[in-house]
Design a protein around this motif. Structure first.
Motif, PDB file in Angstrom:
ATOM      1  N   LEU A  85      26.427  84.640  64.303  1.00 46.16           N
ATOM      2  CA  LEU A  85      26.493  84.672  62.851  1.00 46.16           C
ATOM      3  C   LEU A  85      26.007  83.352  62.261  1.00 46.16           C
ATOM      4  O   LEU A  85      25.289  83.338  61.259  1.00 46.16           O
ATOM      5  CB  LEU A  85      27.916  84.971  62.385  1.00 46.16           C
ATOM      6  N   ALA A  86      26.377  82.232  62.857  1.00 45.51           N
ATOM      7  CA  ALA A  86      25.907  80.929  62.377  1.00 45.51           C
ATOM      8  C   ALA A  86      24.388  80.857  62.426  1.00 45.51           C
ATOM      9  O   ALA A  86      23.743  80.358  61.496  1.00 45.51           O
ATOM     10  CB  ALA A  86      26.526  79.815  63.212  1.00 45.51           C
ATOM     11  N   ASP A  87      23.798  81.355  63.521  1.00 45.31           N
ATOM     12  CA  ASP A  87      22.335  81.384  63.623  1.00 45.31           C
ATOM     13  C   ASP A  87      21.745  82.284  62.546  1.00 45.31           C
ATOM     14  O   ASP A  87      20.719  81.956  61.937  1.00 45.31           O
ATOM     15  CB  ASP A  87      21.906  81.873  65.003  1.00 45.31           C
ATOM     16  N   HIS A  88      22.397  83.419  62.314  1.00 46.88           N
ATOM     17  CA  HIS A  88      21.892  84.367  61.330  1.00 46.88           C
ATOM     18  C   HIS A  88      21.935  83.765  59.922  1.00 46.88           C
ATOM     19  O   HIS A  88      21.000  83.945  59.140  1.00 46.88           O
ATOM     20  CB  HIS A  88      22.721  85.654  61.370  1.00 46.88           C
ATOM     21  N   ILE A  89      23.000  83.042  59.617  1.00 51.68           N
ATOM     22  CA  ILE A  89      23.112  82.418  58.294  1.00 51.68           C
ATOM     23  C   ILE A  89      21.990  81.401  58.088  1.00 51.68           C
ATOM     24  O   ILE A  89      21.392  81.310  57.013  1.00 51.68           O
ATOM     25  CB  ILE A  89      24.499  81.760  58.119  1.00 51.68           C
ATOM     26  N   GLY A  90      21.689  80.631  59.129  1.00 53.74           N
ATOM     27  CA  GLY A  90      20.592  79.682  59.028  1.00 53.74           C
ATOM     28  C   GLY A  90      19.266  80.383  58.773  1.00 53.74           C
ATOM     29  O   GLY A  90      18.461  79.939  57.930  1.00 53.74           O
ATOM     30  N   GLU A  91      19.016  81.473  59.477  1.00 50.08           N
ATOM     31  CA  GLU A  91      17.785  82.241  59.270  1.00 50.08           C
ATOM     32  C   GLU A  91      17.752  82.851  57.863  1.00 50.08           C
ATOM     33  O   GLU A  91      16.708  82.901  57.210  1.00 50.08           O
ATOM     34  CB  GLU A  91      17.681  83.337  60.329  1.00 50.08           C
ATOM     35  N   PHE A  92      18.900  83.328  57.427  1.00 49.76           N
ATOM     36  CA  PHE A  92      19.056  83.900  56.083  1.00 49.76           C
ATOM     37  C   PHE A  92      18.633  82.874  55.027  1.00 49.76           C
ATOM     38  O   PHE A  92      17.821  83.168  54.132  1.00 49.76           O
ATOM     39  CB  PHE A  92      20.523  84.299  55.928  1.00 49.76           C
ATOM     40  N   ILE A  93      19.172  81.659  55.119  1.00 50.96           N
ATOM     41  CA  ILE A  93      18.868  80.633  54.114  1.00 50.96           C
ATOM     42  C   ILE A  93      17.403  80.220  54.196  1.00 50.96           C
ATOM     43  O   ILE A  93      16.740  80.023  53.170  1.00 50.96           O
ATOM     44  CB  ILE A  93      19.788  79.413  54.285  1.00 50.96           C
ATOM     45  N   ASP A  94      16.867  80.124  55.411  1.00 50.13           N
ATOM     46  CA  ASP A  94      15.467  79.733  55.552  1.00 50.13           C
ATOM     47  C   ASP A  94      14.532  80.775  54.951  1.00 50.13           C
ATOM     48  O   ASP A  94      13.520  80.425  54.321  1.00 50.13           O
ATOM     49  CB  ASP A  94      15.129  79.509  57.028  1.00 50.13           C
ATOM     50  N   GLU A  95      14.856  82.054  55.131  1.00 52.31           N
ATOM     51  CA  GLU A  95      13.987  83.081  54.537  1.00 52.31           C
ATOM     52  C   GLU A  95      14.102  83.070  53.023  1.00 52.31           C
ATOM     53  O   GLU A  95      13.102  83.225  52.316  1.00 52.31           O
ATOM     54  CB  GLU A  95      14.317  84.467  55.093  1.00 52.31           C
ATOM     55  N   LEU A  96      15.296  82.870  52.508  1.00 56.11           N
ATOM     56  CA  LEU A  96      15.451  82.715  51.059  1.00 56.11           C
ATOM     57  C   LEU A  96      14.646  81.523  50.569  1.00 56.11           C
ATOM     58  O   LEU A  96      13.937  81.608  49.551  1.00 56.11           O
ATOM     59  CB  LEU A  96      16.927  82.537  50.721  1.00 56.11           C
ATOM     60  N   ALA A  97      14.725  80.409  51.282  1.00 56.85           N
ATOM     61  CA  ALA A  97      13.992  79.205  50.898  1.00 56.85           C
ATOM     62  C   ALA A  97      12.486  79.457  50.873  1.00 56.85           C
ATOM     63  O   ALA A  97      11.784  78.982  49.964  1.00 56.85           O
ATOM     64  CB  ALA A  97      14.318  78.064  51.861  1.00 56.85           C
ATOM     65  N   PHE A  98      11.984  80.192  51.844  1.00 53.98           N
ATOM     66  CA  PHE A  98      10.554  80.531  51.920  1.00 53.98           C
ATOM     67  C   PHE A  98      10.101  81.181  50.614  1.00 53.98           C
ATOM     68  O   PHE A  98       9.074  80.802  50.023  1.00 53.98           O
ATOM     69  CB  PHE A  98      10.330  81.461  53.113  1.00 53.98           C
ATOM     70  N   HIS A  99      10.876  82.135  50.126  1.00 58.34           N
ATOM     71  CA  HIS A  99      10.484  82.855  48.914  1.00 58.34           C
ATOM     72  C   HIS A  99      10.713  82.017  47.657  1.00 58.34           C
ATOM     73  O   HIS A  99       9.907  82.088  46.721  1.00 58.34           O
ATOM     74  CB  HIS A  99      11.228  84.188  48.845  1.00 58.34           C
ATOM     75  N   LEU A 100      11.763  81.215  47.638  1.00 59.66           N
ATOM     76  CA  LEU A 100      11.981  80.352  46.472  1.00 59.66           C
ATOM     77  C   LEU A 100      10.904  79.284  46.357  1.00 59.66           C
ATOM     78  O   LEU A 100      10.491  78.925  45.245  1.00 59.66           O
ATOM     79  CB  LEU A 100      13.359  79.700  46.545  1.00 59.66           C
ATOM     80  N   VAL A 101      10.452  78.766  47.478  1.00 59.53           N
ATOM     81  CA  VAL A 101       9.351  77.802  47.452  1.00 59.53           C
ATOM     82  C   VAL A 101       8.112  78.444  46.841  1.00 59.53           C
ATOM     83  O   VAL A 101       7.463  77.881  45.944  1.00 59.53           O
ATOM     84  CB  VAL A 101       9.061  77.272  48.869  1.00 59.53           C
ATOM     85  N   ASN A 102       7.754  79.646  47.304  1.00 59.28           N
ATOM     86  CA  ASN A 102       6.562  80.305  46.778  1.00 59.28           C
ATOM     87  C   ASN A 102       6.709  80.663  45.301  1.00 59.28           C
ATOM     88  O   ASN A 102       5.757  80.534  44.525  1.00 59.28           O
ATOM     89  CB  ASN A 102       6.251  81.555  47.604  1.00 59.28           C
TER      90      ASN A 102
END
Length: 287
Positions: A203-220
């Motif tokens: 779950l900790a790994d999943h949360i990190g991936e979750f935030i990174d994917e959100l960040a990817f779209h917010l950056v764009n």
């Protein structure tokens, strides 16, 4: 007609898991609040009937001058589009149903995230920002852009529905049923599914991936829109400490003019407050 207790307005916020309600005086001072479970598995009509019954209890025999409504999806004359979280919500003519329930009341409807953005711009963390970007991290995922003091609706009222965004080049040309849209992996609902099936380390790994994917779209989005400030609301703001640092790092690293980043001033009830503002406005104008 309102009783001797004085005139009131009613606001409802229909969400994927709960419906929040408030009764207020015509100036917007809240008098009584209530929250009821949406119980999506029981269908759209049951959820609407539960909300109306709760509203009647709050109103205590009075008829509201106006009713302001925010809802998941995009409310229209014949249904609520883009609202898969509640079975049957898309086919429910929400405006007509509520007009029948409150025939003497002025009625205003809007999308929940746009209601939240409107309120945050009027009296919250987006005040004075132009343009400002509101991000809702709740049961689902969507954003709203505020430009020149107005929330951008888009041609069909669907601006900001980034839950439908493509996630990879391989998604190009695929229908929604043949790919995994962004909301299926970046939303409170997606994280709850992961929590049920994963151990603590996973779950900790999943949360990190979750935030990174959100960040990817917010950056764009930030590169495309050049907002002054990004404001994040919704239930997941309870984990703002974990969200902020990774999102801040991603924005600073990639956006030519990195926007400010803040939690919403009203992270959990801005859609309801936005619906209340609509009701107050409708009561004042009578439309």
């Amino acid at each position: 007609m309102p009783s001797a207790q004085g005139p009131v307005v009613l606001a409802l916020d229909f969400g994927g898991t709960k419906t929040a309600l408030t009764v207020a005086d015509p100036h917007g001072t809240r008098l009584r609040d209530r929250t009821v479970q949406t119980a999506a598995g029981q269908g759209a009509r049951a959820g609407l009937e539960r909300a109306v019954a709760a509203a009647r209890t709050l109103l205590d025999g009075r008829e509201p001058l106006a009713v302001g409504v925010s809802t998941i999806g995009i409310p229209g004359a014949d249904g609520v589009a883009l609202a898969p979280n509640i079975p049957g919500w898309g086919e429910l003519a929400l405006g007509r149903e509520l007009a029948l329930e409150f025939p003497g009341s002025a009625l205003r409807l809007t999308t929940d995230v746009k209601a939240a953005a409107r309120y945050e711009h009027a009296a919250g963390a987006l005040k004075g920002c132009d343009p400002g970007l509101y991000v809702n991290l709740g049961t689902g995922l969507a954003v709203a852009l505020v430009v020149g003091g107005a929330v951008v609706a888009g041609r069909n009222g669907a601006s900001g529905e980034i839950g439908y965004s493509l996630r990879a080049r391989a998604d190009v040309g695929r229908m929604a049923a043949d790919r995994i849209p962004l909301e299926d992996v970046v939303s409170g609902r997606a994280l709850s599914r992961a929590a049920r099936s994963a151990g603590s380390r996973q779950l900790a790994d999943h949360i990190g991936e979750f935030i990174d994917e959100l960040a990817f779209h917010l950056v764009n989005l930030s590169i495309a829109l050049d907002p002054q400030r990004i404001v994040v609301g919704g239930g997941m703001v309870r984990s703002w400490g974990a969200l902020h640092d990774r999102l801040r790092t991603a924005l600073d690293a990639a956006v030519p003019y990195p926007p400010e980043l803040e939690a919403a001033a009203h992270p959990y009830d801005a859609p309801l407050l936005g619906a209340l503002a609509l009701a107050v406005e409708a009561a004042r104008t009578g439309t």
